[in-house]
Design an enzyme around this catalytic site. Structure first.
Site, PDB file in Angstrom:
ATOM      1  CG  ASP A 223      39.078  31.916  34.067  1.00 29.07           C
ATOM      2  OD1 ASP A 223      38.374  33.168  34.178  1.00 29.07           O
ATOM      3  OD2 ASP A 223      39.041  31.671  34.846  1.00 29.07           O
ATOM      4  N   GLY A 224      40.032  35.040  31.690  1.00 30.68           N
ATOM      5  CA  GLY A 224      40.365  36.259  32.155  1.00 30.68           C
ATOM      6  C   GLY A 224      41.278  36.538  33.435  1.00 30.68           C
TER       7      GLY A 224
ATOM      8  CB  SER B  91      33.666  42.205  31.512  1.00 26.81           C
ATOM      9  OG  SER B  91      35.376  42.684  32.756  1.00 26.81           O
TER      10      SER B  91
ATOM     11  N   GLY C  23      39.898  36.118  40.399  1.00 23.97           N
ATOM     12  CA  GLY C  23      39.370  35.827  42.088  1.00 23.97           C
ATOM     13  C   GLY C  23      38.893  37.810  42.077  1.00 23.97           C
TER      14      GLY C  23
ATOM     15  CD  GLU D 209      37.882  32.343  38.013  1.00 22.49           C
ATOM     16  OE1 GLU D 209      37.192  33.379  36.927  1.00 22.49           O
ATOM     17  OE2 GLU D 209      38.721  32.818  38.505  1.00 22.49           O
TER      18      GLU D 209
ATOM     19  N   GLY E 265      36.847  38.678  40.194  1.00 22.90           N
ATOM     20  CA  GLY E 265      35.113  38.465  40.529  1.00 22.90           C
ATOM     21  C   GLY E 265      34.277  37.475  41.157  1.00 22.90           C
TER      22      GLY E 265
ATOM     23  CB  THR F 106      33.613  33.896  35.764  1.00 24.12           C
ATOM     24  OG1 THR F 106      33.648  32.687  36.436  1.00 24.12           O
ATOM     25  CG2 THR F 106      33.208  34.979  36.803  1.00 24.12           C
TER      26      THR F 106
HETATM   27  C1  5RP Z   1      36.794  36.020  38.425  1.00 20.86           C
HETATM   28  C2  5RP Z   1      38.315  36.383  37.549  1.00 20.86           C
HETATM   29  C3  5RP Z   1      38.466  37.335  36.349  1.00 20.86           C
HETATM   30  O1  5RP Z   1      38.743  36.158  35.689  1.00 20.86           O
HETATM   31  C4  5RP Z   1      39.397  38.309  36.654  1.00 20.86           C
HETATM   32  O2  5RP Z   1      38.510  38.849  37.676  1.00 20.86           O
HETATM   33  C5  5RP Z   1      39.240  39.185  35.012  1.00 20.86           C
HETATM   34  O3  5RP Z   1      37.772  39.742  35.032  1.00 20.86           O
HETATM   35  P1  5RP Z   1      37.711  40.916  34.184  1.00 20.86           P
HETATM   36  O4  5RP Z   1      37.912  40.137  32.225  1.00 20.86           O
HETATM   37  O5  5RP Z   1      36.316  41.012  33.942  1.00 20.86           O
HETATM   38  O6  5RP Z   1      38.520  41.463  34.015  1.00 20.86           O
HETATM   39  O7  5RP Z   1      38.729  35.752  38.459  1.00 20.86           O
HETATM   40  O8  5RP Z   1      37.146  35.379  39.859  1.00 20.86           O
END
Ligand code: 5RP
Length: 225
Positions: free
Chosen positions: A81-82, A27, A95, A103, A97, A25
């Protein structure tokens, strides 16, 4: 192409036919999901996705990615995942997001975990980015007080309209503003043992591979555990 898009596309190369794939999840993960959708459409890739949030589920369904829930699969082959921060010993926080619960469930049921980040996420110590903790609403003010007493500098995450944000599981997020987490494992253990805490954003000993977008190109690091 921006750095998030670069690593999103690069990470999708690790996805092979027949795999069950955890879809992260955020960007950065967004670009990985788009690329998997493109490969399904243009290359005939066949995978089953397991999403980590309602937002990713919506995106994946829109791209025609076949989905199952984590309870319908034996295991996940690979999760991409990010991350919010990755320290130089490859521990991470997630977290930002608010999707940390699903996750972590998907990540801990995956044979392999790839994190995709731009170079700004690579840090010496974790903690400059607030650490999210997902808590059950009932009793959350008591947990908040306890966190305050333990100098964890908590704040409830709010929506734009000033209400307490609700996660996909209808829980609250308390962000801990710590600046520097000296002992991530000790903090994780403390959080794990607080009644009412559902999960926290310390993702320790989880990633096997980190793909970093830098101004000089993509850098991939294999993490031996
Ligand atoms: C969501 C997350 C995302 O993977 C983390 O916040 C990174 O997000 P981004 O790629 O938008 O910087 O853990 O819960």
């Amino acid at each position: 192409m921006n750095l998030k898009q670069m690593v999103g596309i690069e990470s999708a190369k690790y996805v092979k036919d027949g795999m069950t794939v955890g879809l992260g999840t955020g960007s950065t993960a967004y670009f990985m999901v788009e690329e998997i959708g493109r490969r399904i459409k243009e290359e005939g890739l066949t995978i089953t996705g397991v999403t980590t949030s309602k937002a990713t589920e919506k995106q994946a369904l829109g791209l025609g990615i076949p989905l199952k829930s984590i309870d319908e699969v034996d295991y996940v082959d690979i999760t991409i995942d990010g991350a919010d921060e990755i320290s130089n010993d490859f521990q991470g926080t997630k977290g930002g997001g608010a999707a940390l619960l699903f996750e972590k469930i998907v990540a801990t049921n995956s044979k392999e975990n790839i994190w995709i980040v731009d170079e700004s996420k690579m840090v010496t110590h974790l903690g400059a980015f607030p650490l999210p903790v997902e808590v059950i609403p009932y009793g959350s003010e008591q947990i908040f007080k306890k966190m305050k007493e333990n100098n964890l500098n908590p704040s409830f995450r709010l929506t734009e309209t000033g209400k307490k944000l609700l996660t996909d599981s209808n829980n609250y997020i308390i962000d801990l503003h710590l600046e520097k987490i000296e002992a991530p494992k000790e903090l994780a253990t403390w959080l794990d043992t607080q009644v009412g805490v559902v999960e926290h954003g310390l993702f320790l000993d989880i990633t096997n591979r980190v793909i970093i977008g830098t101004s000089e190109g993509v850098k991939t690091i294999e993490v031996n555990r």
